[in-house]
Design an enzyme around this catalytic site. Sequence first.
Site, PDB file in Angstrom:
ATOM      1  N   VAL A  69       0.819  -1.224   0.000  1.00 56.99           N
ATOM      2  CA  VAL A  69       0.000   0.000   0.000  1.00 56.99           C
ATOM      3  C   VAL A  69       0.855   1.278   0.000  1.00 56.99           C
ATOM      4  O   VAL A  69       0.356   2.361  -0.289  1.00 56.99           O
ATOM      5  CB  VAL A  69      -1.024   0.047   1.170  1.00 56.99           C
ATOM      6  CG1 VAL A  69      -2.132  -0.965   0.967  1.00 56.99           C
ATOM      7  CG2 VAL A  69      -0.352  -0.121   2.524  1.00 56.99           C
ATOM      8  N   ASN A  95      -7.699  -0.920   5.703  1.00 57.94           N
ATOM      9  CA  ASN A  95      -7.500  -1.787   6.874  1.00 57.94           C
ATOM     10  C   ASN A  95      -6.028  -2.149   7.092  1.00 57.94           C
ATOM     11  O   ASN A  95      -5.623  -2.340   8.235  1.00 57.94           O
ATOM     12  CB  ASN A  95      -8.340  -3.066   6.689  1.00 57.94           C
ATOM     13  CG  ASN A  95      -7.939  -4.145   7.674  1.00 57.94           C
ATOM     14  OD1 ASN A  95      -8.267  -4.063   8.856  1.00 57.94           O
ATOM     15  ND2 ASN A  95      -7.194  -5.145   7.216  1.00 57.94           N
ATOM     16  N   SER A 147      -7.747   2.764  15.805  1.00 59.56           N
ATOM     17  CA  SER A 147      -7.500   1.909  16.974  1.00 59.56           C
ATOM     18  C   SER A 147      -7.890   2.677  18.238  1.00 59.56           C
ATOM     19  O   SER A 147      -7.798   3.916  18.279  1.00 59.56           O
ATOM     20  CB  SER A 147      -6.021   1.537  17.062  1.00 59.56           C
ATOM     21  OG  SER A 147      -5.743   0.941  18.307  1.00 59.56           O
ATOM     22  N   TYR A 160       2.803   4.069  17.076  1.00 57.15           N
ATOM     23  CA  TYR A 160       1.572   3.443  16.572  1.00 57.15           C
ATOM     24  C   TYR A 160       0.344   4.272  16.958  1.00 57.15           C
ATOM     25  O   TYR A 160      -0.530   4.535  16.139  1.00 57.15           O
ATOM     26  CB  TYR A 160       1.467   2.018  17.121  1.00 57.15           C
ATOM     27  CG  TYR A 160       0.231   1.266  16.698  1.00 57.15           C
ATOM     28  CD1 TYR A 160       0.073   0.827  15.380  1.00 57.15           C
ATOM     29  CD2 TYR A 160      -0.787   0.971  17.613  1.00 57.15           C
ATOM     30  CE1 TYR A 160      -1.056   0.122  14.988  1.00 57.15           C
ATOM     31  CE2 TYR A 160      -1.926   0.270  17.231  1.00 57.15           C
ATOM     32  CZ  TYR A 160      -2.056  -0.150  15.921  1.00 57.15           C
ATOM     33  OH  TYR A 160      -3.186  -0.847  15.529  1.00 57.15           O
ATOM     34  N   ALA A 162       0.178   7.429  17.644  1.00 51.89           N
ATOM     35  CA  ALA A 162       0.167   8.689  16.882  1.00 51.89           C
ATOM     36  C   ALA A 162      -0.338   8.449  15.458  1.00 51.89           C
ATOM     37  O   ALA A 162      -1.095   9.260  14.908  1.00 51.89           O
ATOM     38  CB  ALA A 162       1.568   9.303  16.847  1.00 51.89           C
ATOM     39  N   SER A 163       0.060   7.309  14.879  1.00 51.73           N
ATOM     40  CA  SER A 163      -0.398   7.025  13.506  1.00 51.73           C
ATOM     41  C   SER A 163      -1.917   6.824  13.490  1.00 51.73           C
ATOM     42  O   SER A 163      -2.604   7.289  12.577  1.00 51.73           O
ATOM     43  CB  SER A 163       0.337   5.815  12.908  1.00 51.73           C
ATOM     44  OG  SER A 163      -0.131   4.591  13.442  1.00 51.73           O
TER      45      SER A 163
END
Length: 252
Positions: A69, A95, A147, A160, A162-163
């Site tokens: 991706v 996803n 999340s 993670y 922050a993303s």
Amino acid sequence: MELQSNLLDRKVSFVTGASRGIGRAIVEEFAKNGSIIYANSLTEGSLAGLTEYIFKKYGVQVTPLYFDVRDSQSAKKAIIQIHKEQGKLDILVNNAGIMKDALIGMITKQLMEDTFSVNVFAVMELLQLASKLMIRQKSGSIINIASIVGVNGNMGQLVYSASKGAVISLTKTASKELAPKNIRVNAIAPGMIDTDMFQSIGREHVEKRLSNIGMGRLGTPEDVAKTCVYLASDLSSYVTGQIIGVDGSALV
Ligand code: NAP
């Protein structure tokens, strides 16, 4: 054959990261509901078992699209292929994601770049490509998998979380820009879902995290996939810009 409903009858969908876990369950729920499905994953051949299983069980053909991706050219080619073959794209599910933990002080630039390029940049790129098609057809539903840690934060997950926080805010902005074009953009914020990604934290941590879940069990990929069907279908025709938690009352 399984009992099917038709919530996504003839709707064309594209699901990234579909070979395992949550993505795989989304493909199965979409197939049950009559969608025409294009499924992506990174590893060549990793969708073969799924496509065969779905065809046998539901009589639905899933088209595999193998690419990273992060690769803009391949992402563009995938959207062009869907347009050529179907003339439309009704549903995009962003996803695919990666999760690598590191405590503050141990975080490398490489980890930040890897995480953001898959979890954020690729999402923005696919959202942009898909919405160009959706604008022409004046309809569409985009679902981003965020999340619970993007909302609450979590020890060891600075990068993670922050993303996923970025996924949440980009979902809200995209929903505002695309609402006048009749394109809905929502996110799901799963809690602790029993997949390879979650199990990668190790058995001892899994046990500890379980005690933080009000409902006393890990979520299943199907729990998330069913919410995805709702957001993809006309059941949610006036729902946009929302972040739906699927977490069994988890604290994290
Ligand atoms: P998973 O079991 O690790 O599966 C990840 C999927 O993403 C695989 O299909 C993998 O393909 C694909 N993928 C990874 N990197 C890719 C790339 N660069 N290009 C294309 N595909 C790529 O993950 P999961 O637990 O199902 O998680 C799915 C999503 O839910 C992720 O965005 C994750 O952050 C989010 N989430 C998960 C949980 C949880 O507890 N599991 C909680 C909250 C949010 P290959 O098989 O080819 O490697």
